[in-house]
Write a protein that holds these residues in place. Sequence first.
Motif, PDB file in Angstrom:
ATOM      1  N   ILE A  14       6.306   4.069   9.948  1.00  0.00           N
ATOM      2  CA  ILE A  14       4.658   5.032   9.793  1.00  0.00           C
ATOM      3  C   ILE A  14       4.519   6.082  10.792  1.00  0.00           C
ATOM      4  N   GLN A  15       4.776   7.191  10.012  1.00  0.00           N
ATOM      5  CA  GLN A  15       3.824   8.350  11.179  1.00  0.00           C
ATOM      6  C   GLN A  15       2.705   8.593  11.304  1.00  0.00           C
ATOM      7  N   LEU A  16       2.347   9.038  11.570  1.00  0.00           N
ATOM      8  CA  LEU A  16       0.973   9.854  11.749  1.00  0.00           C
ATOM      9  C   LEU A  16       0.554  10.829  11.798  1.00  0.00           C
ATOM     10  N   SER A  17       0.098  11.726  10.762  1.00  0.00           N
ATOM     11  CA  SER A  17       0.090  12.858  10.308  1.00  0.00           C
ATOM     12  C   SER A  17      -1.001  13.681  10.823  1.00  0.00           C
ATOM     13  N   SER A  18      -2.098  13.090  10.191  1.00  0.00           N
ATOM     14  CA  SER A  18      -3.307  13.210  10.662  1.00  0.00           C
ATOM     15  C   SER A  18      -4.564  12.815  10.599  1.00  0.00           C
ATOM     16  N   GLU A  19      -5.783  13.036  11.159  1.00  0.00           N
ATOM     17  CA  GLU A  19      -6.783  11.493  10.620  1.00  0.00           C
ATOM     18  C   GLU A  19      -8.298  12.009   9.843  1.00  0.00           C
ATOM     19  N   LYS A  20      -8.465  11.238   8.626  1.00  0.00           N
ATOM     20  CA  LYS A  20      -9.048  11.719   8.115  1.00  0.00           C
ATOM     21  C   LYS A  20     -10.382  12.034   8.229  1.00  0.00           C
ATOM     22  N   THR A  47       0.828  -1.075  -0.247  1.00  0.00           N
ATOM     23  CA  THR A  47      -0.374   0.019   0.066  1.00  0.00           C
ATOM     24  C   THR A  47       0.991   1.046  -0.036  1.00  0.00           C
ATOM     25  N   ILE A  48       2.511   1.127   0.911  1.00  0.00           N
ATOM     26  CA  ILE A  48       2.833   2.160   0.820  1.00  0.00           C
ATOM     27  C   ILE A  48       3.497   2.365  -0.731  1.00  0.00           C
ATOM     28  N   ARG A  49       4.029   1.180  -0.929  1.00  0.00           N
ATOM     29  CA  ARG A  49       5.287   2.025  -2.515  1.00  0.00           C
ATOM     30  C   ARG A  49       4.503   2.148  -3.451  1.00  0.00           C
ATOM     31  N   ASN A  50       2.711   1.499  -3.334  1.00  0.00           N
ATOM     32  CA  ASN A  50       2.275   1.745  -4.766  1.00  0.00           C
ATOM     33  C   ASN A  50       1.884   3.628  -4.585  1.00  0.00           C
ATOM     34  N   VAL A  51       1.842   3.545  -3.257  1.00  0.00           N
ATOM     35  CA  VAL A  51       2.068   5.730  -3.153  1.00  0.00           C
ATOM     36  C   VAL A  51       3.550   6.488  -3.556  1.00  0.00           C
ATOM     37  N   SER A  99     -10.389   4.254  12.905  1.00  0.00           N
ATOM     38  CA  SER A  99     -10.666   5.591  11.638  1.00  0.00           C
ATOM     39  C   SER A  99      -8.967   5.247  10.800  1.00  0.00           C
ATOM     40  N   LYS A 100      -9.558   6.672   9.981  1.00  0.00           N
ATOM     41  CA  LYS A 100      -8.073   6.635   8.399  1.00  0.00           C
ATOM     42  C   LYS A 100      -7.463   7.139   8.702  1.00  0.00           C
ATOM     43  N   TRP A 101      -6.535   7.233   8.292  1.00  0.00           N
ATOM     44  CA  TRP A 101      -4.973   8.820   8.880  1.00  0.00           C
ATOM     45  C   TRP A 101      -4.221   8.621   7.440  1.00  0.00           C
ATOM     46  N   TYR A 102      -4.125   9.785   6.861  1.00  0.00           N
ATOM     47  CA  TYR A 102      -3.069  10.931   6.080  1.00  0.00           C
ATOM     48  C   TYR A 102      -1.920   9.820   7.237  1.00  0.00           C
ATOM     49  N   CYS A 103      -0.529   9.337   6.425  1.00  0.00           N
ATOM     50  CA  CYS A 103       0.649   9.506   6.915  1.00  0.00           C
ATOM     51  C   CYS A 103       1.970   9.312   5.832  1.00  0.00           C
ATOM     52  N   CYS A 104       2.871   9.227   6.949  1.00  0.00           N
ATOM     53  CA  CYS A 104       4.217   9.463   5.953  1.00  0.00           C
ATOM     54  C   CYS A 104       4.683   8.481   6.377  1.00  0.00           C
ATOM     55  N   ALA A 162       6.187   5.709  -4.739  1.00  0.00           N
ATOM     56  CA  ALA A 162       6.928   5.321  -5.588  1.00  0.00           C
ATOM     57  C   ALA A 162       5.893   6.002  -6.511  1.00  0.00           C
ATOM     58  N   HIS A 163       4.916   7.173  -6.724  1.00  0.00           N
ATOM     59  CA  HIS A 163       4.819   7.265  -7.502  1.00  0.00           C
ATOM     60  C   HIS A 163       4.791   8.785  -7.200  1.00  0.00           C
ATOM     61  N   GLY A 164       5.566   9.277  -6.044  1.00  0.00           N
ATOM     62  CA  GLY A 164       5.657  10.943  -6.163  1.00  0.00           C
ATOM     63  C   GLY A 164       5.342  11.266  -4.598  1.00  0.00           C
ATOM     64  N   ASP A 165       4.314  10.526  -3.752  1.00  0.00           N
ATOM     65  CA  ASP A 165       3.530  11.135  -2.866  1.00  0.00           C
ATOM     66  C   ASP A 165       3.722  11.033  -1.696  1.00  0.00           C
ATOM     67  N   PRO A 166       4.313  11.997  -1.067  1.00  0.00           N
ATOM     68  CA  PRO A 166       4.653  11.095   0.990  1.00  0.00           C
ATOM     69  C   PRO A 166       3.527  10.859   1.082  1.00  0.00           C
ATOM     70  N   LEU A 167       2.572  10.934   1.114  1.00  0.00           N
ATOM     71  CA  LEU A 167       0.975  10.956   1.504  1.00  0.00           C
ATOM     72  C   LEU A 167       0.225   9.598   1.464  1.00  0.00           C
ATOM     73  N   PHE A 168      -0.031   8.905   2.080  1.00  0.00           N
ATOM     74  CA  PHE A 168      -0.502   7.618   2.231  1.00  0.00           C
ATOM     75  C   PHE A 168      -1.634   7.604   2.986  1.00  0.00           C
ATOM     76  N   VAL A 169      -2.997   6.602   2.847  1.00  0.00           N
ATOM     77  CA  VAL A 169      -4.169   6.531   4.129  1.00  0.00           C
ATOM     78  C   VAL A 169      -4.060   4.766   4.704  1.00  0.00           C
ATOM     79  N   ILE A 170      -3.869   4.657   5.608  1.00  0.00           N
ATOM     80  CA  ILE A 170      -4.048   4.208   5.816  1.00  0.00           C
ATOM     81  C   ILE A 170      -5.307   3.337   7.534  1.00  0.00           C
ATOM     82  N   THR A 171      -5.800   2.325   8.367  1.00  0.00           N
ATOM     83  CA  THR A 171      -6.646   2.940   9.261  1.00  0.00           C
ATOM     84  C   THR A 171      -5.404   2.986  10.562  1.00  0.00           C
TER      85      THR A 171
END
Length: 275
Positions: free
Chosen positions: A191-197, A162-166, A219-224, A168-177
Motif C-alpha cells: 500500500i502506498q499512502l497518497s494523501s490524508e483525507k 477493502t482494496i479489491r472492492n475498489v 487518520s484516514k488516507w487516500y491510498c493506492c 476491481a471497479h477501476g478506481d486505483p484510490l481507496f480509503v483506509i486508516t
Amino acid sequence: MSLMRMNHVRSEIKKLADVIKKLIKNYDVDFMEYDESCLSVESSFVDRKNAAQANQDYDLLYEINKEEREFTDLQKNLKSLGQFQNELMLVKHVALMESMIVNLFWCLTKMLQHSNYEKEYFSEEVNFSDSFKAASKINELTKGVMNLKKYKFWCLYETLKTIRNVVAHGDPLFVITYRRVEKFNSKINLIQLSSEKNECVHTKNMCPSKLHPTYDSKSKWYCCLKSDLHGLVQLNEMCLEFVEDVRSSYISYGKSNGMSTHEIYGCLPVNSQRR
C-alpha cells in the motif's frame, strides 16, 4: 468437494508464485535498462537547459523540457504497469480466498445436512458470495472449532477485500486508516499512502486532502497500490499459509467428528454412507 477446492486453490497459489517471480525479474530488468539510459542523458538535459536559459532562448528551453518529459514518460509507464500488475494479482488472490471460504461453508452445510442454510444461501435463486458471512456460519456450524476470523491472516484479508472492492471497479484510490496501512504493510508491503483525507465537515468539499498530514493512527488516507512488485511475494506466501491452516483445520475437524476420507474430500452427507 471442499478439500478438493482447497487443493485446487493451493495449487493455483503455488502457480502464481512462479508467475510473480517472472514478473519481478522482467520488471527489474526493464527498470535497470531505463536507469542506465537515464544516467547517460541526465547531465546532458541539465547542461542544455542551463545553456538555453543563459542565452534566454525560451523556445529552445521549451523543446528541451518537452524532450525530457517524453524521455521520463518511460519511467512513468513502467510504474503504472507495476501498479496495474499489483492490482491484478491482488484481485486474483482475493478471489481464490473468497471462493475457498464460501465453498467450505457450502460443504459443511451439505455434510451436516443443514437444509435451512442450503435453502437460504445455496438455492438456484441465490448467488451467495459473502465470505465474511460464510466465515461466521463456518464458526457456527463447527461450534467454534473453525473460527476463521481468529486466524492471524484474517485482519489482512479484511484489508485485501477493502482494496479489491475498489480497484476491481477501476478506481486505483481507496480509503483506509493510517494505522491499518502500517499494520498491513508490516506483513504485505503493497500500500502506498497518497494523501490524508480531510475530515472537516466544513471544508472537505473544497479541499478533500490535508495539505499538512497529521499521520495520526486513526487518520484516514487516500491510498493506492505501490508500483514495486516485491510485495506480491509476501501476499502469495501469506495466502498459501492461510490455505494450509484452513485445510489442516478442516481435515482435523472431519476426523474428530468421525467423517470418512470420502466425506471430507467429496462432501457427502455425514450419515449417507452409514445407513
